[in-house]
Design a protein around this motif. Sequence first.
Motif, PDB file in Angstrom:
ATOM      1  N   PRO A   1       7.707   0.038   9.579  1.00  0.00           N
ATOM      2  CA  PRO A   1       7.558   0.448   8.219  1.00  0.00           C
ATOM      3  C   PRO A   1       7.927   2.217   8.358  1.00  0.00           C
ATOM      4  CG  PRO A   1       5.585  -0.197   8.926  1.00  0.00           C
ATOM      5  CD  PRO A   1       6.425  -0.270   9.976  1.00  0.00           C
ATOM      6  N   ALA A   2       9.163   2.058   7.103  1.00  0.00           N
ATOM      7  CA  ALA A   2       9.401   3.766   6.953  1.00  0.00           C
ATOM      8  C   ALA A   2       8.484   4.573   5.822  1.00  0.00           C
ATOM      9  CB  ALA A   2      11.019   3.517   6.545  1.00  0.00           C
ATOM     10  N   VAL A   3       8.097   5.545   5.930  1.00  0.00           N
ATOM     11  CA  VAL A   3       7.372   6.354   4.992  1.00  0.00           C
ATOM     12  C   VAL A   3       8.192   7.475   4.529  1.00  0.00           C
ATOM     13  CG1 VAL A   3       5.187   7.388   4.738  1.00  0.00           C
ATOM     14  CG2 VAL A   3       5.310   5.357   6.025  1.00  0.00           C
ATOM     15  N   PRO A   4       8.377   7.518   3.280  1.00  0.00           N
ATOM     16  CA  PRO A   4       9.090   8.838   2.658  1.00  0.00           C
ATOM     17  C   PRO A   4       8.263   9.991   2.725  1.00  0.00           C
ATOM     18  CG  PRO A   4       9.418   6.703   1.153  1.00  0.00           C
ATOM     19  CD  PRO A   4       8.465   6.481   2.187  1.00  0.00           C
ATOM     20  N   ASP A   5       8.676  11.092   2.849  1.00  0.00           N
ATOM     21  CA  ASP A   5       7.944  12.298   2.937  1.00  0.00           C
ATOM     22  C   ASP A   5       6.967  12.528   1.821  1.00  0.00           C
ATOM     23  OD1 ASP A   5       9.869  13.385   1.597  1.00  0.00           O
ATOM     24  OD2 ASP A   5      10.442  14.884   2.809  1.00  0.00           O
ATOM     25  N   TRP A   6       7.435  12.008   0.540  1.00  0.00           N
ATOM     26  CA  TRP A   6       6.417  12.156  -0.514  1.00  0.00           C
ATOM     27  C   TRP A   6       5.615  11.184  -0.791  1.00  0.00           C
ATOM     28  CZ3 TRP A   6       7.594   7.519  -2.546  1.00  0.00           C
ATOM     29  CH2 TRP A   6       8.832   6.992  -2.478  1.00  0.00           C
ATOM     30  N   ALA A   7       5.292  10.185   0.324  1.00  0.00           N
ATOM     31  CA  ALA A   7       4.297   8.989   0.012  1.00  0.00           C
ATOM     32  C   ALA A   7       3.214   9.215   0.917  1.00  0.00           C
ATOM     33  CB  ALA A   7       5.093   7.752   0.596  1.00  0.00           C
TER      34      ALA A   7
ATOM     35  N   ALA B   1      -0.759  -1.999  -9.013  1.00  0.00           N
ATOM     36  CA  ALA B   1      -1.374  -1.123  -7.818  1.00  0.00           C
ATOM     37  C   ALA B   1      -2.424  -2.078  -6.953  1.00  0.00           C
ATOM     38  CB  ALA B   1      -2.043   0.089  -8.282  1.00  0.00           C
ATOM     39  N   ALA B   2      -2.153  -3.218  -7.052  1.00  0.00           N
ATOM     40  CA  ALA B   2      -3.214  -4.300  -6.397  1.00  0.00           C
ATOM     41  C   ALA B   2      -3.317  -4.065  -4.959  1.00  0.00           C
ATOM     42  CB  ALA B   2      -2.775  -5.633  -6.783  1.00  0.00           C
ATOM     43  N   GLN B   3      -2.196  -3.333  -4.362  1.00  0.00           N
ATOM     44  CA  GLN B   3      -2.584  -3.046  -2.811  1.00  0.00           C
ATOM     45  C   GLN B   3      -2.415  -1.586  -2.747  1.00  0.00           C
ATOM     46  OE1 GLN B   3       0.991  -5.399  -0.906  1.00  0.00           O
ATOM     47  NE2 GLN B   3       0.156  -7.326  -2.017  1.00  0.00           N
ATOM     48  N   ALA B   4      -2.910  -0.702  -3.453  1.00  0.00           N
ATOM     49  CA  ALA B   4      -2.662   0.711  -3.330  1.00  0.00           C
ATOM     50  C   ALA B   4      -3.610   1.681  -3.601  1.00  0.00           C
ATOM     51  CB  ALA B   4      -1.234   1.239  -4.090  1.00  0.00           C
ATOM     52  N   HIS B   5      -5.181   1.075  -3.508  1.00  0.00           N
ATOM     53  CA  HIS B   5      -6.183   1.912  -3.771  1.00  0.00           C
ATOM     54  C   HIS B   5      -6.280   2.929  -2.787  1.00  0.00           C
ATOM     55  CE1 HIS B   5      -6.877  -2.547  -4.280  1.00  0.00           C
ATOM     56  NE2 HIS B   5      -7.548  -2.258  -5.389  1.00  0.00           N
ATOM     57  N   GLY B   6      -6.164   4.402  -3.739  1.00  0.00           N
ATOM     58  CA  GLY B   6      -6.095   5.702  -2.663  1.00  0.00           C
ATOM     59  C   GLY B   6      -5.015   6.144  -2.336  1.00  0.00           C
ATOM     60  N   ALA B   7      -3.794   5.424  -2.404  1.00  0.00           N
ATOM     61  CA  ALA B   7      -2.342   6.008  -2.118  1.00  0.00           C
ATOM     62  C   ALA B   7      -2.116   6.978  -3.150  1.00  0.00           C
ATOM     63  CB  ALA B   7      -1.578   4.908  -2.358  1.00  0.00           C
ATOM     64  N   ARG B   8      -1.073   7.951  -2.717  1.00  0.00           N
ATOM     65  CA  ARG B   8      -0.795   9.057  -3.314  1.00  0.00           C
ATOM     66  C   ARG B   8       0.963   9.123  -3.340  1.00  0.00           C
ATOM     67  NH1 ARG B   8      -4.800  13.298  -3.840  1.00  0.00           N
ATOM     68  NH2 ARG B   8      -6.562  12.836  -2.558  1.00  0.00           N
ATOM     69  N   TYR B   9       1.170   9.491  -4.593  1.00  0.00           N
ATOM     70  CA  TYR B   9       2.926   9.842  -4.765  1.00  0.00           C
ATOM     71  C   TYR B   9       2.641  11.341  -5.095  1.00  0.00           C
ATOM     72  CZ  TYR B   9       7.299   9.677  -6.958  1.00  0.00           C
ATOM     73  OH  TYR B   9       8.736   9.975  -7.274  1.00  0.00           O
ATOM     74  N   LYS B  10       3.656  12.064  -4.091  1.00  0.00           N
ATOM     75  CA  LYS B  10       3.782  13.460  -4.240  1.00  0.00           C
ATOM     76  C   LYS B  10       2.509  14.065  -4.650  1.00  0.00           C
ATOM     77  CE  LYS B  10       8.470  12.826  -5.679  1.00  0.00           C
ATOM     78  NZ  LYS B  10       9.705  13.080  -6.646  1.00  0.00           N
ATOM     79  N   GLY B  11       1.362  13.587  -3.589  1.00  0.00           N
ATOM     80  CA  GLY B  11       0.099  14.335  -3.704  1.00  0.00           C
ATOM     81  C   GLY B  11      -0.878  14.045  -4.509  1.00  0.00           C
ATOM     82  N   ARG B  12      -0.276  13.098  -5.599  1.00  0.00           N
ATOM     83  CA  ARG B  12      -1.322  12.678  -6.793  1.00  0.00           C
ATOM     84  C   ARG B  12      -1.615  11.217  -6.468  1.00  0.00           C
ATOM     85  NH1 ARG B  12      -0.466  12.621 -13.210  1.00  0.00           N
ATOM     86  NH2 ARG B  12      -2.334  11.486 -13.790  1.00  0.00           N
ATOM     87  N   ARG B  13      -2.956  10.898  -6.706  1.00  0.00           N
ATOM     88  CA  ARG B  13      -3.261   9.574  -6.407  1.00  0.00           C
ATOM     89  C   ARG B  13      -2.671   8.701  -7.690  1.00  0.00           C
ATOM     90  NH1 ARG B  13      -7.210   8.974  -2.338  1.00  0.00           N
ATOM     91  NH2 ARG B  13      -8.982  10.402  -2.688  1.00  0.00           N
ATOM     92  N   ILE B  14      -2.204   7.512  -7.046  1.00  0.00           N
ATOM     93  CA  ILE B  14      -1.877   6.502  -8.054  1.00  0.00           C
ATOM     94  C   ILE B  14      -2.820   6.196  -9.122  1.00  0.00           C
ATOM     95  CG2 ILE B  14      -1.041   3.956  -7.879  1.00  0.00           C
ATOM     96  CD1 ILE B  14       0.844   5.862  -6.733  1.00  0.00           C
TER      97      ILE B  14
ATOM     98  N   GLY C   1       0.695  -1.210  -0.152  1.00  0.00           N
ATOM     99  CA  GLY C   1       0.040  -0.095   0.066  1.00  0.00           C
ATOM    100  C   GLY C   1       0.928   1.461  -0.058  1.00  0.00           C
ATOM    101  N   GLN C   2       2.107   1.005  -0.024  1.00  0.00           N
ATOM    102  CA  GLN C   2       3.102   2.282  -0.281  1.00  0.00           C
ATOM    103  C   GLN C   2       3.487   2.455  -1.562  1.00  0.00           C
ATOM    104  OE1 GLN C   2       5.410   4.342   2.731  1.00  0.00           O
ATOM    105  NE2 GLN C   2       7.002   2.927   2.204  1.00  0.00           N
ATOM    106  N   PRO C   3       3.177   3.986  -2.001  1.00  0.00           N
ATOM    107  CA  PRO C   3       3.823   4.043  -3.426  1.00  0.00           C
ATOM    108  C   PRO C   3       5.265   3.688  -3.670  1.00  0.00           C
ATOM    109  CG  PRO C   3       2.965   6.098  -2.462  1.00  0.00           C
ATOM    110  CD  PRO C   3       2.728   4.913  -1.497  1.00  0.00           C
TER     111      PRO C   3
END
Length: 370
Positions: free
Chosen positions: A276-282, A162-175, A139-141
């Motif tokens: 889990p580590a989350v980058p600031d753009w994710a 994107a089978a695990q990523a419904h709604g996730a955003r990369y740099k503010g924009r949805r996958i 679920g992480q981009p």
Amino acid sequence: MTKMHDIPFLDLQAAYRELKPDIDKAVARVLESGWYILGPEVEAFEQEFAAYCQAGHAIGVGNGLDALVLALRAVGVQPGDEVIVPSNTYIATWLAVTQCGAKPIPVEPCESTFNIDPERIEEAITPLTRAILPVHLYGQPADLDPVLSVARHHGLRVVEDAAQAHGARYKGRRIGAHGDAVAWSFYPGKNLGALGDGGAVTTDDAAIASRIRLLRNYGSREKYVHEVQGVNSRLDPIQAAVLRVKLRVLDSWNERRRALAARYVDVLAGAGLVLPAVPDWAEPVWHLFVIRSSARDALKAKFDGAGIGTLIHYPIPPHVQQAYEDLKFDSQAFPLAGRLAEEVLSLPIGPHLSSDAPVAVANILEKQRT
Ligand SMILES: *Cc1c(COP(=O)(O)O)cnc(C)c1O
């Protein structure tokens, strides 16, 4: 169900119960309509899902694996081509490549994010490479900008899993439309899950969208006229109707996952696990909450004994699966994928998990330490 847990890994019945009146109504509407293949319900879902994903087009297909295969075919992957894939992913990512007659070329992940390491992609490119297939794992981009820039530089296509990523955003924009095509699964346990199999491809490219529409329906636009050798892989209208109901609550259900993940991070700090580590753009959607421990198997046994359901995603990396014997990979060739398979553990998470669950999980660890 083989074993009951006091804290189940995931509770799908609770998801149905919360939406029962709307889901029952939606299913009845399709049954009454007499329209049982494609049609208005599938078209309505396709429009709503495309808009949700900030993509120009969505095409409903039979399942996530087919979504990947059709996306790869639509961007031009052919027998003999090579496609770059993560060394640590669910086997469907690789199966899609080999179903096209192409060869999966594994690239190891970034250790902190579990996603494909863009720095290692270039060295895996050969004259046969046609596409890069990053996975937004757990679920992480994945870090898409460097992937897209390597692809542009070498004239390669990008298909996202994107089978695990419904709604996730990369740099503010949805996958949904960063790469050439994005494959989705609506398997019941996913963040947007149907009551059976389902899948979709989203894209901003009208030609790719039109090619997938053709391929999913016997290669036919006009009944009994077949332009290409297609397949039968269509999203079922009953599933589409259910998905329309569930799409309306997706953001709020993802929000519940986010709150649980934040709670886990709080209560598990200092417990000797890699969190889990989350980058600031994710902006991840926490399909899974995956920790790492060198004592993973003992830990899992402890949770099992305490009635807490955990799972391993995934215990055997694709390159060591018997299914890929013929590719003759050295079992040690991708040590990071190997190590993750030995150390990862997915803790219970989902929109219907009690908010007390993270504390119950942490309490088990306390007991382990004393
Ligand atoms: C679930 C999943 C798939 C396959 O989806 P199905 O609908 O089960 O075919 C593909 N890739 C990943 C990463 C998945 O988690």
